[in-house]
Design a protein around this motif. Structure first.
Motif, PDB file in Angstrom:
ATOM      1  N   LEU A   4       1.412  17.170  -9.425  1.00  0.00           N
ATOM      2  CA  LEU A   4       2.231  16.259  -9.758  1.00  0.00           C
ATOM      3  C   LEU A   4       4.150  16.903  -9.614  1.00  0.00           C
ATOM      4  O   LEU A   4       4.126  18.257  -9.647  1.00  0.00           O
ATOM      5  CB  LEU A   4       2.097  16.292 -11.369  1.00  0.00           C
ATOM      6  CG  LEU A   4       0.633  15.981 -11.820  1.00  0.00           C
ATOM      7  CD1 LEU A   4       0.559  16.579 -13.490  1.00  0.00           C
ATOM      8  CD2 LEU A   4      -0.208  14.876 -11.404  1.00  0.00           C
ATOM      9  N   GLU A   6       7.676  15.925 -10.705  1.00  0.00           N
ATOM     10  CA  GLU A   6       8.409  15.530 -11.702  1.00  0.00           C
ATOM     11  C   GLU A   6       9.896  14.875 -11.009  1.00  0.00           C
ATOM     12  O   GLU A   6      10.370  15.715 -10.357  1.00  0.00           O
ATOM     13  CB  GLU A   6       9.338  15.976 -12.617  1.00  0.00           C
ATOM     14  CG  GLU A   6       7.175  15.825 -14.093  1.00  0.00           C
ATOM     15  CD  GLU A   6       7.549  17.508 -13.673  1.00  0.00           C
ATOM     16  OE1 GLU A   6       6.728  17.664 -14.725  1.00  0.00           O
ATOM     17  OE2 GLU A   6       7.359  17.725 -12.560  1.00  0.00           O
ATOM     18  N   CYS A  22       6.796  10.521 -11.682  1.00  0.00           N
ATOM     19  CA  CYS A  22       6.032  11.689 -11.706  1.00  0.00           C
ATOM     20  C   CYS A  22       5.431  11.268 -10.754  1.00  0.00           C
ATOM     21  O   CYS A  22       4.179  10.295 -10.919  1.00  0.00           O
ATOM     22  CB  CYS A  22       5.435  11.859 -13.193  1.00  0.00           C
ATOM     23  SG  CYS A  22       3.559  13.474 -12.790  1.00  0.00           S
ATOM     24  N   TRP A  36       3.480  13.004 -20.492  1.00  0.00           N
ATOM     25  CA  TRP A  36       4.231  13.390 -20.602  1.00  0.00           C
ATOM     26  C   TRP A  36       4.908  14.407 -22.058  1.00  0.00           C
ATOM     27  O   TRP A  36       4.846  13.792 -23.413  1.00  0.00           O
ATOM     28  CB  TRP A  36       5.801  12.539 -20.850  1.00  0.00           C
ATOM     29  CG  TRP A  36       6.236  11.721 -19.551  1.00  0.00           C
ATOM     30  CD1 TRP A  36       5.419  10.453 -18.748  1.00  0.00           C
ATOM     31  CD2 TRP A  36       6.270  12.249 -18.502  1.00  0.00           C
ATOM     32  NE1 TRP A  36       5.621  10.457 -17.968  1.00  0.00           N
ATOM     33  CE2 TRP A  36       6.880  11.134 -16.928  1.00  0.00           C
ATOM     34  CE3 TRP A  36       7.238  13.565 -18.069  1.00  0.00           C
ATOM     35  CZ2 TRP A  36       7.576  11.332 -16.353  1.00  0.00           C
ATOM     36  CZ3 TRP A  36       7.816  13.580 -16.725  1.00  0.00           C
ATOM     37  CH2 TRP A  36       7.680  12.580 -15.824  1.00  0.00           C
ATOM     38  N   THR A  78       2.003   6.863  -9.478  1.00  0.00           N
ATOM     39  CA  THR A  78       2.930   7.332  -9.883  1.00  0.00           C
ATOM     40  C   THR A  78       2.979   7.103 -12.071  1.00  0.00           C
ATOM     41  O   THR A  78       2.666   6.147 -12.142  1.00  0.00           O
ATOM     42  CB  THR A  78       4.153   6.691  -9.653  1.00  0.00           C
ATOM     43  OG1 THR A  78       4.600   6.902  -8.919  1.00  0.00           O
ATOM     44  CG2 THR A  78       5.658   6.750 -10.344  1.00  0.00           C
ATOM     45  N   TYR A  95       7.558  17.804 -18.805  1.00  0.00           N
ATOM     46  CA  TYR A  95       6.550  17.872 -17.798  1.00  0.00           C
ATOM     47  C   TYR A  95       6.092  16.929 -17.568  1.00  0.00           C
ATOM     48  O   TYR A  95       5.124  16.183 -18.783  1.00  0.00           O
ATOM     49  CB  TYR A  95       5.657  19.470 -18.480  1.00  0.00           C
ATOM     50  CG  TYR A  95       7.299  20.663 -18.625  1.00  0.00           C
ATOM     51  CD1 TYR A  95       7.654  20.662 -19.913  1.00  0.00           C
ATOM     52  CD2 TYR A  95       7.031  21.020 -17.688  1.00  0.00           C
ATOM     53  CE1 TYR A  95       8.965  21.964 -19.115  1.00  0.00           C
ATOM     54  CE2 TYR A  95       8.212  22.583 -17.054  1.00  0.00           C
ATOM     55  CZ  TYR A  95       8.968  22.827 -18.047  1.00  0.00           C
ATOM     56  OH  TYR A  95       9.622  23.437 -18.250  1.00  0.00           O
ATOM     57  N   CYS A  96       5.686  16.376 -16.748  1.00  0.00           N
ATOM     58  CA  CYS A  96       3.773  15.707 -16.277  1.00  0.00           C
ATOM     59  C   CYS A  96       3.032  16.408 -16.832  1.00  0.00           C
ATOM     60  O   CYS A  96       2.914  17.213 -15.874  1.00  0.00           O
ATOM     61  CB  CYS A  96       4.695  14.973 -15.343  1.00  0.00           C
ATOM     62  SG  CYS A  96       2.846  13.947 -14.646  1.00  0.00           S
ATOM     63  N   GLY A 118       2.774  19.494 -14.160  1.00  0.00           N
ATOM     64  CA  GLY A 118       4.323  19.391 -12.989  1.00  0.00           C
ATOM     65  C   GLY A 118       5.152  20.619 -12.839  1.00  0.00           C
ATOM     66  O   GLY A 118       4.959  21.030 -14.313  1.00  0.00           O
TER      67      GLY A 118
END
Length: 127
Positions: A4, A6, A22, A36, A78, A95-96, A118
């Protein structure tokens, strides 16, 4: 494995908008629930929003309801987070996260439930 990445963070003034994106690697993005999370210095990582395999299956933290919108585009692998009316308290690393999921399963709001993360993107909101 899912990777991942971002993007979209930045420094903005209170009241402004940002859109985080992301992008996920792999060919099975549609099989994942996406979330998220955010973490401010000295604080625990907290849930912000998540979207299930179905785009109409979403949930939000109370602190962002009505201001943030999560969406996904399976054709582009995405997930996005549209953030409006930003406040200084929204300042954090965002953060994803992804977890493989069955259709119509309940939205997961614990970071412990997500398997892939991510590197994060910083959002700073000045007053």
């Amino acid at each position: 494995q899912v990777q991942l990445v971002e993007s979209g963070g930045g420094l903005v003034q209170a009241g402004a908008s940002l859109r985080l994106s992301c992008v996920a690697s792999g060919r099975t993005f549609s099989s994942y629930q996406m979330g998220w999370f955010r973490q401010a210095p000295g604080k625990e990582r907290e849930f912000v929003a998540a979207i299930g395999r179905s785009a109409d299956n979403t949930d939000y933290a109370d602190s962002v309801k009505g201001r943030f919108t999560i969406s996904r585009d399976n054709a582009k692998n995405t997930v996005s987070l549209q953030m409006n009316s930003l406040k200084p308290e929204d300042t954090a690393g965002y953060y994803c996260a992804a977890v493989r999921s069955d259709t119509n399963v309940a939205i997961r709001m614990s970071s412990n439930d997500y398997d892939y993360w991510g590197q994060g993107t910083q959002v700073t909101v000045s007053s």
